[in-house]
Enzyme design. Structure first.
Site, PDB file in Angstrom:
ATOM      1  N   GLY A  56       0.816  -1.174  -0.089  1.00 10.47           N
ATOM      2  CA  GLY A  56      -0.053   0.081   0.016  1.00 10.47           C
ATOM      3  C   GLY A  56       0.866   1.268   0.111  1.00 10.47           C
ATOM      4  O   GLY A  56       0.230   2.483  -0.176  1.00 10.47           O
ATOM      5  N   ASP A  57       2.019   1.032   0.164  1.00  5.23           N
ATOM      6  CA  ASP A  57       2.906   2.312   0.088  1.00  5.23           C
ATOM      7  C   ASP A  57       4.335   2.237  -0.508  1.00  5.23           C
ATOM      8  O   ASP A  57       5.248   2.616   0.146  1.00  5.23           O
ATOM      9  CB  ASP A  57       2.906   2.992   1.422  1.00  5.23           C
ATOM     10  CG  ASP A  57       3.322   4.463   1.673  1.00  5.23           C
ATOM     11  OD1 ASP A  57       3.546   5.070   0.446  1.00  5.23           O
ATOM     12  OD2 ASP A  57       3.844   4.883   2.827  1.00  5.23           O
ATOM     13  N   PHE A  58       4.284   1.477  -1.595  1.00  7.40           N
ATOM     14  CA  PHE A  58       5.490   1.246  -2.233  1.00  7.40           C
ATOM     15  C   PHE A  58       6.158   2.464  -2.908  1.00  7.40           C
ATOM     16  O   PHE A  58       6.167   2.618  -4.013  1.00  7.40           O
ATOM     17  CB  PHE A  58       5.241   0.150  -3.328  1.00  7.40           C
ATOM     18  CG  PHE A  58       6.513  -0.884  -3.380  1.00  7.40           C
ATOM     19  CD1 PHE A  58       6.429  -1.891  -2.515  1.00  7.40           C
ATOM     20  CD2 PHE A  58       7.173  -1.031  -4.611  1.00  7.40           C
ATOM     21  CE1 PHE A  58       7.578  -2.850  -2.425  1.00  7.40           C
ATOM     22  CE2 PHE A  58       8.219  -2.004  -4.610  1.00  7.40           C
ATOM     23  CZ  PHE A  58       8.149  -2.947  -3.590  1.00  7.40           C
ATOM     24  N   ASN A  59       6.708   3.392  -1.978  1.00  6.04           N
ATOM     25  CA  ASN A  59       7.136   4.736  -2.776  1.00  6.04           C
ATOM     26  C   ASN A  59       8.620   4.473  -2.621  1.00  6.04           C
ATOM     27  O   ASN A  59       9.322   3.928  -2.103  1.00  6.04           O
ATOM     28  CB  ASN A  59       6.538   5.666  -1.796  1.00  6.04           C
ATOM     29  CG  ASN A  59       6.953   5.895  -0.352  1.00  6.04           C
ATOM     30  OD1 ASN A  59       8.268   5.660  -0.079  1.00  6.04           O
ATOM     31  ND2 ASN A  59       6.160   6.137   0.685  1.00  6.04           N
TER      32      ASN A  59
END
Length: 350
Positions: free
Chosen positions: A214-217
């Site tokens: 959900g937050d592959f940044n």
């Protein structure tokens, strides 16, 4: 959305006290790390090495089951060959400790964890070569595939039907559009939400479900030099946005964030998509929705950042990292249009 005054503000003395009390550690060095809603510290101990102390915000600390699942997911991913942090037990053998402290806004309870420290630098600090982007896409798909096998008695907490960061909940942004009053960006965001409802949501029954990181940044992926004069992924951080979603959501999130740190943002999509599909080939409805899902993630990031700055003005520099770069890119991507973007992204995947 987090409520005001929930973000912890522990000072160095309080952190030292926690480390001694919970882990019997006497730190040689404590250094504050950037964070969105929580508080993170780099900790170096002469007797046992390097760690990251993570103090959850007071609001999220109320949901112990959710944090338990996220903590378990890190260990499960690591056991399945992925480079993730693991949790160091407290002196009493617990993976989580709920601590009541006064950080200046009255006594509140905060969940505390000590995590292993992973070497490397964030992917934002190295050249995003096609090879590294391919590996990033591959890793995004791999982590969701690993989560398919995960079992836990509280796994249902990941449904998170009102979670503002879930790419399945884009229409929740409408409640926060007031932060863009007077900004031309507001009309773009409204249009993207409209297309999400009319072009993406009708296709969702054909999307393959999974649990998303959900937050592959660009700040949650660590890299190290490899033996080919390039870089390899050495760490995946921050499982706090895990939620039940779809494979295509994970890909859209990764594309969006990598676009913000690439000199030619539109070129990110092709190699990322190819890497992702080497693990998990997309169906036609997923492919057809990718453009608007990438735009939707941009909108989530921009709107939530603006809103969060009204709650935590002292953290504006970190909160606006993606927003400052993202405004120009989202406008360019919107003006480029779906057909042209897909020609670039899917050119090498057909």
């Amino acid at each position: 959305m987090s409520v005001q005054l929930t973000k912890p503000k522990f000072n160095e003395s309080q952190v030292s006290e926690l480390l001694k009390k919970l882990f019997n550690l006497t730190p040689r060095e404590i250094c504050s790390l950037p964070s969105y809603d929580d508080q993170n510290f780099y900790v170096a101990s002469p007797e046992s090495g390097e760690y990251v102390l993570k103090i959850m915000n007071a609001e999220d600390s109320k949901n112990v089951n959710l944090i338990e699942v996220q903590t378990y997911a890190m260990s499960f991913a690591q056991q399945n060959g992925l480079p993730t942090q693991t949790v160091i037990p407290t002196n009493s053998g617990q993976l989580l400790s709920l601590e009541e402290m006064d950080c200046g806004s009255g006594c509140k309870k905060y969940l505390v964890r000590l995590l292993t420290y992973l070497p490397g630098v964030t992917i934002s600090k190295v050249p995003l070569t096609p090879e590294l982007l391919y590996e990033t896409g591959k890793m995004a798909a791999r982590i969701d595939k690993v989560f398919e096998k995960m079992e836990h008695p509280h796994l249902s907490v990941l449904q998170r039907e009102k979670f503002i960061w879930s790419l399945s909940n884009v229409d929740l942004l409408e409640a926060y559009l007031g932060v863009l009053d007077g900004d031309p960006l507001q009309s773009v965001v409204k249009s993207v939400i409209h297309h999400y409802r009319t072009s993406v949501q009708p296709k969702q029954p054909n999307f393959r479900k999974c649990i998303n990181h959900g937050d592959f940044n660009e700040l949650n992926i660590l890299v190290q030099p490899d033996d080919k004069s390039g870089n390899k992924i050495s760490g995946i951080l921050d499982f706090g946005d895990m939620n039940c979603g779809y494979y295509i959501n994970e890909l859209a999130i990764a594309i969006m964030y990598m676009m913000t740190v690439h000199p030619d943002p539109i070129k990110v999509g092709g190699p990322l998509l190819a890497g992702f599909e080497s693990v998990f080939p997309l169906n036609e409805d997923e492919k057809d929705s990718l453009y608007f899902l990438v735009l939707s993630r941009f909108c989530q990031s921009l709107v939530i950042a603006r809103y969060s700055v009204t709650l935590y003005p002292e953290n504006a520099e970190y909160l606006m990292i993606t927003s400052r770069k993202g405004v120009k890119i989202v406008q360019q991507l919107w003006e480029l249009g779906k057909e042209q973007a897909e020609k670039v992204w899917f050119a090498k995947c057909e």
